[in-house]
Design an enzyme around this catalytic site. Structure first.
Site, mmCIF file in Angstrom:
data_model
loop_
_atom_site.group_PDB
_atom_site.id
_atom_site.type_symbol
_atom_site.label_atom_id
_atom_site.label_comp_id
_atom_site.label_asym_id
_atom_site.label_seq_id
_atom_site.Cartn_x
_atom_site.Cartn_y
_atom_site.Cartn_z
ATOM 1 C CD GLU A 274 -2.676 -1.045 2.616
ATOM 2 O OE1 GLU A 274 -3.431 -0.068 2.778
ATOM 3 O OE2 GLU A 274 -2.524 -1.949 3.458
ATOM 4 N NE ARG A 489 4.054 -8.684 10.185
ATOM 5 C CZ ARG A 489 3.561 -7.555 10.676
ATOM 6 N NH1 ARG A 489 2.319 -7.486 11.078
ATOM 7 N NH2 ARG A 489 4.323 -6.493 10.797
ATOM 8 C CE LYS A 499 2.401 0.970 5.655
ATOM 9 N NZ LYS A 499 1.401 0.501 4.697
#
Length: 775
Positions: A274, A489, A499
């Site tokens: 994204e 992950r 973020k």
């Protein structure tokens, strides 16, 4: 329940096993169906224990229940009578997911009617022993007979395993004779050695790498080796249906055939970030996995921006993402955007409504949060009404939050009817004001994968709950359906990568920007001086694991140190200068010394530095009082100067505190060998040096049990130390931003972008390898 329990025990299951099976409704229903089907063939009393065991194994491993009756019949008719035949049968039906099965081909593939006589087993074992006779005689009972078993099983695929084992034991005994005391003693020693090795491995992995089998997963193998061919057991292009959980529809084989025609059987992956933030160390693993898997298997990888949320997207993020992918050494086959497909995605959404799989809903955002949401009162509204309302949404005739388009499905995590489209009156960076409805991730992701003919949709483990919706949506629209594969992950301790949290760190002034060298964004790591090759090596060492990996920064730093040791030319720098005057050299004495860039390999080049009567050393390299174990300069103890060929001894200490030393020098060839050699500079450049430590005090700053007051309360006040008057030798003059050096005895440093024509600024990339015995 009692009747079913009796049925299960009648085929040889113990009562406890039968009761355990009944707890699994799906398994018990399938087993009951299989037993009843078998009884139709061979009678109620004809299902013996061996047959019952095969039936149980079959239903436990069968992926497609449509084939249950077929396999039950073949087991009941004793065509499938061994574990090997059952394994082949299950593989055969997996490879033939649609249409009637050709009985003749099935029986050939499963060895039906093949009879292996004892003489064949005897001969095969005899040939194997003859092949390994020399090694057998040498190692005796320490020889790995599993190797022989494997060879015989390969030669006689349908032979009974127990018969092979018995024959093998008999022939080995005949060759070697009974075990001697020496054999038994050797066995106990071998077992003890194995136990020690296991303990050592456990200890090493636990205390050095945090997670056994995770951080060490890639140790010793390059990333390409881990990703090449069948190393990951992924499906081959066009064989999506062989993947566990993949949903086969009447159109699947036709769509796969068309997919193969369009791709030529080439592997296709994609990296779909994204564009609302900067990539971090976790993304490095994703980049390496997606681009690396394609590269290792002669495939292609797309860089696709998932740009469906215009409120948070900025052009700087698009640029930075592509820059970081290329910095890590990968070139996208094509750069695409979800927005490239907005019209097609809208048309598919209309089609989804027409098929009765989606509807326009007026529940508010707050009502749709969480998993236990109420069923929408608009779920069963007429199809034509939803189509009209969806078009009104598209044409800007509905307010934000008044309506959404929802899909009629339940996700794996229990979430009901996920949203496919929502209204946002925000201009898009590429399409401007053309659209006021935007698709969600759950709707867009799989459809873009399908449109781009992706073969392997690789994503992190948290998306596993979306796998069923991924398959459902493609199949609901009769589109080619890729396969979603999940991997663990990569997380690091002592940092945050969210973020939202990095933005807080920037807004509150804790860090300067996304590229602050104390962060673990890729731009920050680059600025700090981490080579991309070292980051890729770190990802390879972590390995491609299914489970989530949490590791400490020192493992990444070790990869950086290892790479820079061969890459960074040496220079000398003084962080806390102490002036030293050499009294037996003329005050205006000047000479030049040629110093190797890499002392361990002088052929790699050299540089020239000045040497004069005034030099500077580190304050920590002098002590007024000699202490036990201290090997550097004191009034009683001389020290050598690296690369200069001189040994200096103190003549006078000039004090305020100690502000200057006067020393005498003599040739290292004539002087007694000193206990240590120290670095120094002469006629140096003044520079700024920034030393970095962990940004947070605790390993897990986001964990309330460790940091009750939140991550912002856990900031390390000493995470950055700026030395504005450091000195460095003149060999670095003219260095460019991101040039890297090893400052001898100090650490690895990189030129920062804050450097000017007048003053170089250096970031400490990593320290040198620690030597706990050095003081």
């Amino acid at each position: 329940m009692a009747e079913t329990l009796t049925l299960f025990t009648s085929i040889g299951l113990s009562e406890s096993k039968a009761k355990e099976t009944l707890k699994n409704e799906t398994l018990s229903a399938l087993l009951k169906e299989a037993v009843i089907q078998a009884q139709r063939v061979c009678g109620a009393s004809g299902v013996a224990k061996a047959m019952g065991t095969l039936l149980y194994t079959m239903v436990a491993r069968l992926k497609d229940p449509k084939r249950l009756a077929f396999l039950s019949d073949n087991i009941a008719q004793c065509k499938i009578s061994t574990e090997q035949q059952l394994a082949a049968a299950l593989e055969f039906v997996k490879d033939h997911p649609q249409g009637p099965i050709n009985q003749k081909e099935f029986e050939e593939a499963c060895g039906v009617g093949v009879v292996i006589i004892p003489e064949q087993i005897e001969n095969a074992v005899e040939m194997g022993i003859k092949k390994h006779k020399e090694q057998l005689l040498k190692e005796r009972y320490r020889f790995n007979t599993g190797l022989l078993m494997g060879e015989v099983r390969t030669a006689l695929k349908w032979a009974d395993g127990k018969s092979i084992k018995n024959e093998l034991d008999m022939q080995v005994l005949h060759l070697l004779g009974p075990k001697t005391e020496a054999d038994l003693e050797m066995k106990s020693k071998v077992q003890a050695k194995v136990r020690n090795l296991i303990f050592f491995f456990f200890f090493k992995c636990t205390f050095s790498f945090c997670c056994i089998g995770q951080e060490m997963a890639g140790e010793g193998k390059s990333l390409m080796d881990q990703l090449r061919g069948e190393a990951l057991k992924f499906h081959k292009p066009g064989e999506n249906y062989k993947t566990e959980g993949y949903v086969v529809t009447p159109k699947t084989m036709e769509l796969l055939k068309k997919h193969l025609e369009e791709t030529g059987g080439q592997i296709r992956t994609r990296f779909p970030p994204e564009p609302n933030g900067i990539l971090h160390i976790g993304h490095a693993k994703a980049i390496n996995f997606n681009f690396g898997y394609a590269k290792a298997n002669n495939g292609i990888c797309f860089l696709r921006y998932d740009d469906t949320n215009p409120e948070k997207e900025e052009e700087k993020y698009f640029t930075a993402i592509k820059e970081m992918v290329e910095w890590l050494g990968y070139q996208p086959y094509e750069v695409t955007h979800a927005s490239d497909h907005f019209q097609k995605l809208y048309d598919l959404a209309v089609d989804l409504v027409r098929r009765g799989h989606a509807y326009v809903c007026h529940q508010k955002v707050e009502e749709l949060k969480g998993h236990n949401i109420a069923m929408s009162p608009w779920r069963d509204r007429p199809i034509e009404e939803s189509i009209v309302l969806f078009e009104r949404m598209k044409n800007g005739l509905c307010a934000e939050g008044d309506a959404t388009l929802r899909m009629k499905m339940v996700m794996e995590d229990g979430k009901l009817d996920p949203v496919a489209y929502r209204i946002k009156y925000t201009a898009h960076h590429r399409t401007g004001d053309e659209w006021c409805i935007y698709p969600t991730y759950d709707y867009t992701h799989c459809l873009c994968d399908s449109i781009e003919n992706i073969t392997h949709s690789l994503c992190t483990k948290e998306f596993q709950s979306r796998r069923s919706s991924y398959f459902w949506l493609c199949n609901a629209l009769d589109l080619y359906c890729p396969v979603q594969w999940e991997y663990g992950r990569l997380n690091l301790t002592y940092t945050v990568v969210s973020k939202r949290k990095i933005i807080k760190l920037v807004d509150t002034g804790v860090v300067r920007d996304w590229d602050d060298p104390r962060l673990f964004t890729l731009t920050a790591l680059r600025r700090r001086g981490f080579p991309p090759e070292a980051i890729n090596n770190f990802c390879a060492r972590v390995g491609v694991t299914v489970s989530q990996t949490t590791t400490e920064p020192h493992l990444l730093e070790a990869c950086v140190r290892e790479f820079l040791n061969d890459l960074a030319p040496r220079a000398m720098a003084i962080l806390e200068p102490l002036k030293v005057t050499i009294t037996n050299l003329p005050a205006n004495s000047k000479s030049e010394l040629r110093v190797p860039d890499f002392p361990a390999d002088v052929a790699k080049g050299s540089h020239v530095i000045p040497f004069s009567a005034t030099i500077f050393i580190e304050k920590s390299d002098f002590r007024e009082v000699l202490e036990k174990g201290y090997k550097r300069l004191t009034p009683e103890q001389p020290v050598g100067l690296r690369h200069a060929g001189y040994v200096i001894s103190v003549q006078k200490v000039i004090k305020g505190k100690v502000v200057e030393l006067e020393v005498h020098c003599c040739s290292a060839e004539t002087a007694e060998k000193p206990k240590a050699f120290i670095h120094w500079v002469s006629q140096p450049l003044e520079c700024e040096v920034r030393l970095y430590e962990r940004l947070f005090l605790h390993k897990n700053p986001e964990d309330p049990s460790e940091v009750p007051n939140g991550f912002l309360s856990d900031i390390n006040p000493n995470s950055m130390h700026i030395i504005s008057n450091a000195l460095v030798d003149t060999s670095v003059k003219g260095a460019k931003v991101l040039d890297r050096f090893q400052f001898e005895r100090v650490g690895y440093f990189t030129v920062d972008s804050d450097s000017t024509n007048d003053t170089l600024v250096f970031n400490r990339t990593v320290t040198l390898k620690e030597d706990p015995g050095k003081i």
